[in-house]
Design a protein around this motif. Structure first.
Motif, short mmCIF file in Angstrom:
data_model
loop_
_atom_site.label_atom_id
_atom_site.label_comp_id
_atom_site.label_asym_id
_atom_site.label_seq_id
_atom_site.Cartn_x
_atom_site.Cartn_y
_atom_site.Cartn_z
N PRO A 366 62.47 39.10 41.68
CA PRO A 366 61.58 39.42 42.82
C PRO A 366 62.56 40.42 43.75
N ASP A 367 63.76 40.93 43.37
CA ASP A 367 64.31 41.86 44.39
C ASP A 367 64.47 43.23 43.59
N GLU A 368 63.91 44.13 44.31
CA GLU A 368 64.04 45.49 43.56
C GLU A 368 65.39 45.87 43.06
N LYS A 369 66.30 45.65 44.04
CA LYS A 369 67.72 46.02 43.79
C LYS A 369 68.29 45.38 42.42
N VAL A 370 67.95 44.22 42.15
CA VAL A 370 68.22 43.79 40.77
C VAL A 370 67.67 44.24 39.73
N ARG A 371 66.30 44.58 39.84
CA ARG A 371 65.55 45.01 38.73
C ARG A 371 66.12 46.65 38.54
N ALA A 372 66.36 47.22 39.48
CA ALA A 372 66.92 48.69 39.27
C ALA A 372 68.25 48.62 38.65
#
Length: 1280
Positions: A366-372
């Motif tokens: 759910p967090d973009e920083k993790v996906r990035a």
């Protein structure tokens, strides 16, 4: 009392007595004499065997050696020999120690003082004596006596400190081993390990960069590994004390240091941490965030180590608990977890299933920083890791993040897959099957993703330019003098990448090539405007020049992901006013610039711009990608020709008969295997031909320097593919610049021979070429006359080629064609088109379905019929500006209309096969579209508009898709009248998702790209035309069971077009539909009124669902006079407005539908809000992606290109776009043609509209139902 050793031994019966009898202590004893005596004693003691020594004979020297005058002697030699003698005595007296504990303490302190000060290197004095001392302590293990001494802990600490300080020097390897033996013996024999000793050992691991080539670190590793069982408990207590105490005081820097030390210990001495790992597992569960973060990071690094698999097997619960941290509630911990996965991917191959499952899940965190962060992790993998330790499914999941809603994630995902492909390309080039399976799909996926929107497209373009198809770099100054840019390798990379692309990806790549479009481009206009602007220093027309620059910047920035910022940056670039930058930009954008010139100019441009204004580099880099030929340019053409020569294909089926297949299907017909050189050559030749055909259609200026090569190539008549492609190239180059047409006699004769040849592709392009040659008129007349005289006598194959030539000459050489037009048209219409083909499907070819036949398997008779229709169409287009235009066109338009009315036949009782009917229907419909682009024919064609529009609902998929492709291509160029924009909305019921998807993509892109005024005319005002079309639809009936299907058309339009700004206009148009009548009949008028009422209900429901205010439209709209007429009187208008035309059941269905939508809306809102914060919405599919599978033979794979690019036209139809009087109608033309008369019904309508506004809050459904019942009663009475 004498101390005892812990070992026991037995005396030998034969005793060896000490012969030394000299006194070592006494007055007046010189240092030299003492040293000699000690040396002699040392030599004798060293030679004595412990098993045979007479111990009592040693007593005299035992006491003298520990005399303070000797132990504290100033001479180093005396002390060195004394230490050796004492060590020998301890060896010989064993197992009994000959000294008291106090004396032993002094002796050992003396030993280690001598070692510390004297053992500095082999060049030091008395080095051999110190070496002997150390060796004795190591081998005899007499040092363990320290453990039993009072204050032995302090002495032990000193020993460890001294040794770790001493070992840092450059000493022999043996010395290091002796030290390790001594320290190991001390640890093994001590009852309790002093904490200071453990701290000294741990200090050796504090340096993060410590390596085994560092002596102190190496000594600590040897000691720890040898005493792991003894140290485990102490190490665990050591870390527990630090972590618990420091965490309680919130001194997290100390706690972090402890965790770092654990990682260091794990790398060198994992067995020490047997009791520490469970402690780290517990830290994963604590509430303190900092501890969880450190534990996650520490365990991740430990599992990533080379011993990681042993750790997983030893502590499965710890592994499971650490894996679970990927779902920790805190994003910092999830980021730490991701950060340690690189080593785990590489070093834990046996846990691949679990790690891949975890990685796939984190791609949707759910967090973009993790996906990035996870996407960036993949970009850091090397080729071998990505090949052997990551599955294709994970990589495809990574590529899917290219459609993420967050820019940072999209950027990292595209960079990751692009970099992996770049790393793998050399192996793909070497035809490595593993590399091909793992990575070759990446360019296709990137190109598919590019069609989603401008934000994704910009990153996809950058990925293509940086990683997949990069420009070669300039040779460095340090490289060899002969180093040049390899144009062949650069072009071959493009061809090899094309091998693994499907049609959708190829079309997107075409759009990235910047070949298509009018010249000068918007980017070239911008640079010219910059030159005129001159940095703001303008002599004349300052305001006009400034406005022109602003307009040029806005236009050029229109397709950027952030148009506003891009326009501002372009304005800033213009203010730099650097002439050199302008010159370099023009060089980059020049079509004739070769690869070397482009690379040099672009490199210098970016370097200079970074020096002048680095902030503009990102925008201008995108500018360069979209303004230059960075994928293909004039340097590519020679390689294309060579690849087609190498991939020799004598049969004409190489391309022309397989256009409808995907690359994979086309390649399957080659006999050579995919891994064989011949098979690869065929692939490269096919890809080269695709690019040459695209260049021929859209950018023939690229050929200006290669006409001679084409002329030579067409001499190789055995290579059908090469001849076809080069003839096409010559024809388009000559059409672009007649001076490029070959004029030598031999070439002209060869081209003329191709015109009369039986190969229809060769004949077609050769005919185009002679139409552009110097003596075109004479040559064309000869060809037409020769063909006209032989039409009735040639075989079917040659007849197809002859008609293909006539189709070209009818358009490009109308005067020559007209000399025999009567003969030709009479033959085509009477003897060819009206003749019947066998109704046996098997005769049509092997690769057919029951209702369609592909181009490659079309029988000659059917090909001839299709081409005959093109001849008729092209003749009309050629005479569009003549006085006899309508006279020529009207019979042709009637013939095309007849074909549509009879479902592909010329008479109602024709017995043509279903395949023949499908092909002729399609050709008739697309021909009418072409004729509709000409003003003088548009009104005639408009009479058949309903029949043309319903082609989008043809029962044959291939007909629908090809018709839609042609329609969208013409609409994208604004060539068709506005009413044709309603046709895409008729695809809502299509059983194939890609037809509806293609239509939806066109509408979406057009609405985004069009200015407001054009959008009003071409999409909003035409709503009433859509209602009129539905009223004329053959399936329309004012009955309850039919209306839901009609409602879907209107709802599809509203979903795509309606907005808060125009919903009032659309409702206004729906109301005004009841103030006019249909121009055809009263029957269709009532259908129109029912449609208008249905639209009103749907618009109100749509507005309510989106919380839009449905206000009274303030303006006035003129309705189209070509389809609508004014009502005879105001009374009639009032009666119509009061009458309800929808049946009661339909009104009840609408009310129920509205109620259900309201309930669903209330239920869905919380879920939608929660979903938006946790999980990314499903990405929109690329234009034309199918929702369900179909057999490969079912249809042409034509999923279309991206939304941003216009669809490419088929080979057979593109000829009409290159010539003829194809005047495009102006965007507002149909609005301008609307009726000027509003009549008195408008007043009645306005009055009724005001009443309508007042009635909105009442129970409308009930009243309208009563009115419907009343109208039905009146109808029944009048019927009686």
């Amino acid at each position: 009392m004498v101390a005892q050793t812990r070992t026991h031994g037995q005396s030998s019966p034969k005793k060896q007595k000490l012969k030394f009898r000299d006194k070592l202590v006494g007055k007046g004893l010189a240092t030299d004499a003492l040293q000699k005596k000690l040396k002699a004693l040392h030599q004798e003691l060293a030679d004595m065997d412990q098993e045979h020594v007479d111990v009592p004979s040693l007593h005299p020297v035992r006491k003298e050696l520990i005399n303070t005058t000797i132990l504290l002697h100033k001479d180093r030699g005396v002390k060195a020999y004394t230490a050796c003698c004492l060590a020998d005595l301890l060896r010989l007296y064993a197992p009994d120690a000959p000294y008291t504990q106090a004396e032993l303490r002094d002796i050992f302190q003396f030993f280690f003082r001598q070692l510390t000060t004297g053992l500095k290197g082999p060049n030091e004095p008395y080095y051999n004596e110190y070496f002997h001392l150390l060796e004795s302590l190591s081998t005899v293990k007499s040092v363990v006596l320290v453990c039993d001494l009072p204050n032995g802990d302090d002495l032990m600490v000193d020993i460890f400190r001294d040794f770790f300080g001493l070992v840092r020097r450059d000493l022999a390897k043996k010395i290091e081993l002796f030290m390790a033996d001594i320290l190991i013996a001390l640890i093994d024999e001590c009852q309790s390990l002093p904490s200071e000793v453990l701290e000294i050992i741990m200090a050796q691991f504090m340096d993060k960069h410590a390596k085994m080539d560092q002596p102190a670190y190496r000594l600590a590793v040897q000691v720890c590994n040898a005493t792991a069982d003894k140290l485990q408990r102490h190490v665990c207590q050591y870390f527990t004390d630090i972590i618990v105490d420091q965490a309680r005081e919130e001194r997290y820097e100390e706690v972090q240091s402890a965790h770092t030390l654990i990682v260091q210990l794990n790398r060198a001495c994992p067995s020490l941490l047997h009791n520490v790992v469970p402690q780290l597992e517990e830290e994963l569960r604590v509430e303190q965030l900092q501890l969880r973060v450190m534990a996650t990071q520490t365990l991740g690094q430990m599992f990533s180590d080379k011993h990681g698999m042993d750790l997983v097997q030893k502590y499965p619960s710890t592994w499971a608990q650490w894996l679970a941290r990927r779902n920790d509630k805190n994003v910092t911990i999830r980021l730490e977890w991701v950060g340690t996965m690189k080593g785990i991917i590489t070093n834990l191959p046996d846990m691949r299933k679990e790690t891949e499952e975890a990685l796939l899940g984190k791609l949707f965190d759910p967090d973009e920083k993790v996906r990035a962060a996870l996407c960036k992790l993949f970009s850091q993998l090397d080729y071998e890791a990505a090949l052997h330790h990551i599955s294709v499914d994970v990589l495809k999941g990574l590529a899917g993040r290219g459609l993420d809603k967050k820019y940072s994630v999209r950027l990292e995902a595209f960079n990751a897959v692009g970099r992996l492909y770049s790393l793998a390309y050399p192996e793909i080039e070497n035809n490595d099957p593993a590399a091909i399976q793992q990575f070759a799909w990446i360019p296709g996926t990137v190109l598919h993703n590019a069609s989603v929107g401008p934000e994704v497209k910009a990153i996809a373009e950058q990925t293509i330019a940086d990683f997949i198809l990069p420009l070669p770099s300039l040779p460095s100054s340090s490289s060899s003098k002969g180093a040049e840019i390899d144009e062949v390798a650069w072009t071959d990379r493009l061809l090899l990448t094309m091998r693994y692309l499907d049609e959708v990806a190829i079309n997107t790549l075409y759009s990235f090539s910047n070949l298509k479009g009018s010249r000068p481009t918007s980017y070239e206009k911008f640079v010219n405007a910059c030159v005129d602007y001159n940095g703001g220093v303008i002599d004349e027309n300052e305001e006009a020049i400034t406005e022109r620059l602003a307009a040029a910047a806005k236009t050029a920035a229109g397709q950027f992901s952030d148009p506003h910022k891009a326009a501002e940056d372009m304005q800033a670039f213009a203010k730099l006013n650097e002439g050199r930058l302008y010159k370099l930009l023009k060089t980059c954008m020049d079509i004739q610039t070769d690869l070397k010139g482009l690379v040099k100019a672009q490199s210098e441009f970016l370097r200079r711009l970074e020096q002048s204004s680095a902030i503009l580099v990102p925008t201008m880099s995108t500018f360069l990608r979209r303004a230059t030929l960075h994928i293909l340019n004039p340097s590519s053409i020679p390689t294309f020709i060579k690849r087609m020569q190498k991939g020799f294909e004598p049969s004409a089926i190489a391309y022309s008969q397989t256009q409808t297949q995907t690359l994979g299907q086309t390649f399957s017909m080659f006999t050579a295997g995919a891994g064989e050189p011949e098979g690869r050559a065929q692939h490269a030749a096919h890809s080269a031909q695709l690019w040459m055909s695209y260049v021929s259609k859209h950018c023939p200026a690229l050929y200006s320097a290669h006409v001679g090569e084409f002329t030579k190539a067409i001499a190789d008549e055995r290579n059908a593919r090469l001849v076809e492609t080069c003839l096409h190239a010559l024809a388009t180059a000559a059409a672009w610049d007649p001076k490029l047409a070959p004029s030598d006699k031999r070439t002209v004769e060869r081209v003329t021979r191709f015109v009369m040849d039986a190969n229809p592709r060769h004949a077609k392009f050769a005919a185009r070429l002679i139409a552009c040659s110097r003596n075109a008129e004479q040559l064309c007349e000869q060809v037409v006359e020769s063909i006209a005289d032989s039409l009735e006598n040639v075989d079917s194959e040659k007849l197809v080629a002859h008609i293909a030539v006539l189709a070209q000459l009818a358009l490009r050489a109308p005067d020559a064609f007209e000399q025999k037009s009567d003969v030709v048209t009479a033959f085509l219409v009477k003897q060819l088109l009206k003749s019947s083909l066998p109704n046996d499907d098997e005769a049509v070819g092997m690769e057919t379905d029951e209702d369609w036949v592909d181009d490659g398997t079309m029988p000659p008779e059917l090909r001839a019929k299709v081409l005959a229709l093109k001849v008729c169409r092209n003749r009309c287009l050629a005479h569009a500006k003549s006085d006899t235009a309508l006279e020529i066109a009207q019979p042709v338009i009637r013939m095309f209309s007849t074909v549509l009315q009879h479902e592909g036949a010329f008479t109602a009782d024709a017995h043509d096969s279903t395949q023949t009917r499908s092909r002729l229907r399609l050709q008739a419909a697309t021909s009418l579209l072409h004729l509709a682009t000409v003003d003088i024919y548009a009104s005639e064609v408009a009479k058949q508009f309903v029949s043309i529009a319903l082609t989008i609902q043809d029962p044959v998929y291939q007909v629908r898709m090809a018709f839609l492709n042609k329609l969208v291509a013409l609409l994208s160029k604004n060539k068709l009248p506005v009413q044709y924009n309603i046709v895409p909305f008729l695809s809502v019921h299509d059983p194939e998702a890609d037809v509806k998807g293609k239509a939806q993509a066109y509408v979406t892109f057009a609405l985004r790209a069009m200015p407001k005024a054009i959008r009003l005319a071409r999409f909003e005002v035409i709503f009433i035309r859509l209602l009129h079309m539905l009223a004329h639809h053959p399936d329309f009936k004012v009955e309850h069971e039919y209306l839901p299907d009609i409602a879907k058309y209107i709802q599809f339009y509203l979903d795509l077009v309606a907005s808060n700004e125009n919903v009032s206009l659309l409702y206004h148009l729906a109301l005004k539909a009841k103030t006019v009548r249909d121009s055809d009949s009263q029957f269709f008028s009532e259908n129109l009124y029912a449609c208008a009422e249905l639209a009103q209900h749907l618009i109100k429901a749509h507005a309510k669902a989106h919380s839009w205010n449905l206000e009274t439209y303030p303006g006035k709209i003129r309705l189209p006079s070509d389809i609508l007429r004014s009502l005879p009187s105001a009374a009639a208008a009032k009666e119509i407005m009061k009458t309800v035309y929808l049946p009661e059941q339909a009104l009840a269905w609408l009310a129920e539908k509205q109620s259900r939508q309201n309930q669903e809306g209330k239920q869905d809102k919380p879920r939608a809000a929660r979903k938006s914060t946790v999980k990314r919405k499903t990405a929109p599919k690329a234009n034309g992606s199918a929702k369900r599978s179909r057999p490969a033979k079912k249809r042409k794979v034509d999923d279309s290109e991206s939304e941003e690019s216009e669809p490419s036209q088929s080979e057979d139809d593109e000829d009409t776009d290159e010539g003829g009087a194809n005047a495009a109608s102006s965007p507002g033309k149909q609005v301008a043609e609307d009726s000027d008369s509003e009549s008195e019904e408008e007043a009645a309508e306005d009055e009724e509209q005001g009443k309508e506004e007042k009635r909105r809050t009442r129970a409308q459904a009930k009243k309208q139902a009563k009115r419907a019942a009343k109208r039905q009663a009146k109808t029944a009475t009048s019927g009686d």
